[in-house]
Design an enzyme around this catalytic site. Structure first.
Site, PDB file in Angstrom:
ATOM      1  CD1 TRP A 146     -19.861   7.476 -78.559  1.00  0.00           C
ATOM      2  CD2 TRP A 146     -18.593   5.781 -77.808  1.00  0.00           C
ATOM      3  NE1 TRP A 146     -19.946   7.460 -77.190  1.00  0.00           N
ATOM      4  CE2 TRP A 146     -19.181   6.443 -76.698  1.00  0.00           C
ATOM      5  CE3 TRP A 146     -17.764   4.691 -77.572  1.00  0.00           C
ATOM      6  CZ2 TRP A 146     -18.955   6.034 -75.390  1.00  0.00           C
ATOM      7  CZ3 TRP A 146     -17.554   4.281 -76.272  1.00  0.00           C
ATOM      8  CH2 TRP A 146     -18.135   4.949 -75.204  1.00  0.00           C
ATOM      9  CG  ASP A 230     -18.596  -0.635 -79.058  1.00  0.00           C
ATOM     10  OD1 ASP A 230     -19.307  -1.242 -78.227  1.00  0.00           O
ATOM     11  OD2 ASP A 230     -18.245   0.550 -78.901  1.00  0.00           O
ATOM     12  CE  LYS A 267     -25.832   3.433 -74.935  1.00  0.00           C
ATOM     13  NZ  LYS A 267     -25.618   4.845 -74.869  1.00  0.00           N
TER      14      LYS A 267
HETATM   15  C1  LMR Z   1     -23.707   8.403 -76.517  1.00  0.00           C
HETATM   16  O1  LMR Z   1     -23.004   8.184 -77.508  1.00  0.00           O
HETATM   17  O2  LMR Z   1     -24.412   9.415 -76.398  1.00  0.00           O
HETATM   18  C2  LMR Z   1     -23.750   7.388 -75.405  1.00  0.00           C
HETATM   19  O3  LMR Z   1     -23.136   6.207 -75.823  1.00  0.00           O
HETATM   20  C3  LMR Z   1     -23.272   7.906 -74.119  1.00  0.00           C
HETATM   21  C4  LMR Z   1     -21.796   8.128 -74.059  1.00  0.00           C
HETATM   22  O4  LMR Z   1     -21.161   7.613 -73.130  1.00  0.00           O
HETATM   23  O5  LMR Z   1     -21.233   8.823 -74.907  1.00  0.00           O
END
Ligand code: LMR
Length: 427
Positions: A146, A230, A267
């Site tokens: 992420w 996470d 979520k």
């Molecule tokens: C995403 O990865 O789209 C979500 O977890 C929202 C975010 O905060 O990035």
């Protein structure tokens, strides 16, 4: 620059004290959402941010959440006082029990938990806390991870070097487990942190199997790596809260590893804007846990004083009532079921179109996202067809519905044929 502070001519732009601030790039995920919103096309599809959308493409307030909101609104005892610095106690305890599966009293005594500003706040607090306590030299994150993981560690633990372990095999659109293990075995050093996604890996949608998780835990033990989980999708990925917590619980059950977990309720309760989350530390003994928790509370006080109450109240209300919890579990099944159905629908449409390439990974991947294997060039070409996904090829599957899935598949088919480049080798 030759001026004393008093002499600075404050009205000209070029003499602002912030003149040399580096302009930061916008966030790719929120930026893309804004771009999509601006697109005037009548038929368009947003596979951008990781938020759940219903069959009509609308935000979905979970029925159980709606019900509880009404109960809270009607409760005359509800007030808006400060929470303790560690958060709403019934929430913190339920969050812990949900994650660790009603831990035994002896394990509970070793777990320190506090409420955070959702998962982001938990990762941030954890980064800062581990930086201050363990002074790690490195953190290993999956390649890819992420995007915000990088940003959070840049900000909260800037001296910790971020290293990437192989994770995604672009040739097969699946997990590169051998590459991951070989790299960590060879290059990770005792005391390094390792960031692991508890389930529904963001962005790839690819999780290790249970056997692979066991090997990752073996490696952490052997190499003295410190696991940082996470957990942003518990129950949302498989529809089963216990199944999605398997990896975290396995690491804990070994009794040999200390670890931390950032937990989000955005979520699985659809409480995105309420920022509900928790941070947990599992220490080797109660005394160390108590000390760690005191530092976490100290950091919390300096950062946010105390977390917000409303969303935490909703989650606690549901998790502490057996009947409401069962209803919520049904909501989870609706969300995960619809996402699985949309994976199958997209795959089916691509098969029907005989789109070049092998698209099975779309149904094999798990959770909110599919790492489609589409190249940046193909993603940009899709944007011209009013289909929005991240340039990495990550698609948020819940943006699909029976209304738009055909259009999305046709657009993918078109750009793949035009580029002459298929994402995965033909079966
Ligand atoms: C995403 O990865 O789209 C979500 O977890 C929202 C975010 O905060 O990035």
């Amino acid at each position: 620059m030759g001026y004393t502070r008093e002499e600075l001519p404050i009205h000209t732009k070029s003499t602002s004290l912030f003149h040399n601030v580096e302009t930061m790039p916008g966030d790719p995920i929120f930026g893309l959402m804004a771009l999509y919103a601006k697109d005037p096309a009548e038929k368009k599809a947003s596979l951008t941010i990781g938020v759940y959308r219903d069959e009509e493409g609308k935000p979905w307030v979970l029925p159980t959440v709606k019900k509880v909101e009404k109960m809270i609104a009607e409760d005359v005892a509800t007030n808006h006082e400060y929470l303790p610095m560690e958060g709403l106690l019934p929430f913190v305890e339920s969050a812990r029990d949900l994650l660790f599966g009603n831990p035994s009293p002896s394990l509970t005594s070793r777990i320190g938990s506090l409420q955070t500003i959702s998962g982001t706040g938990a990762v941030h607090l954890g980064a800062r806390f581990l930086n201050d306590t363990l002074s790690p030299k490195r953190i290993w994150v999956s390649d890819p991870t992420w995007g915000n993981h990088h940003a959070i560690f840049d900000v909260a633990a800037p001296n910790v070097e971020q290293k990437m372990y192989p994770y995604y095999d672009s040739a097969t659109c699946s997990l590169n487990f051998t590459g991951m293990m070989e790299t960590l075995e060879r290059d990770a050093q005792p005391g390094d942190l390792i960031l692991l996604h508890a389930c529904a890996h963001n962005p790839t949608g690819i999780d290790p199997t249970k056997e692979q998780w066991e090997k990752i835990a073996d490696l952490c033990e052997r190499k003295h790596l410190f696991p940082f989980f996470d957990s942003a999708y518990q129950g949302f990925a498989s529809g089963d809260v216990d199944e999605d917590a398997w990896a975290v619980r396995h690491f804990v059950s070994r009794g040999t590893l200390e670890l931390v977990v950032a937990q989000s309720f955005s979520k699985n309760f659809g409480l995105y804007g309420q920022r509900v989350g928790a941070f947990h530390i599992v220490a080797a003994d109660q005394e160390s846990k108590d000390k760690a928790l005191s530092l976490l509370i100290h950091l919390q006080r300096a950062e946010i004083s105390n977390p917000p109450v409303y969303g935490a109240r909703i989650v606690a209300f549901i998790l502490r009532n057996e009947e409401l919890k069962r209803e919520w579990e049904q909501d989870l099944l609706i969300m995960s079921g619809r996402i699985k159905a949309m994976r199958a629908a997209l795959y089916g449409e691509l098969q029907a179109l005989q789109t070049p390439g092998n698209w099975e990974h779309i149904v094999n991947q798990n959770g909110m996202f599919s790492y489609t294997g589409l190249s940046e060039k193909q993603v940009l070409a899709l944007r011209k067809e009013h289909i929005y996904l991240l340039t990495s090829g990550r698609a948020s599957i819940s943006g699909l519905n029976s209304e738009n899935v055909k259009m999305v598949a046709q657009a993918i088919d078109k750009v793949v044929r035009e580029s002459g480049d298929a994402p995965a080798p033909a079966a």
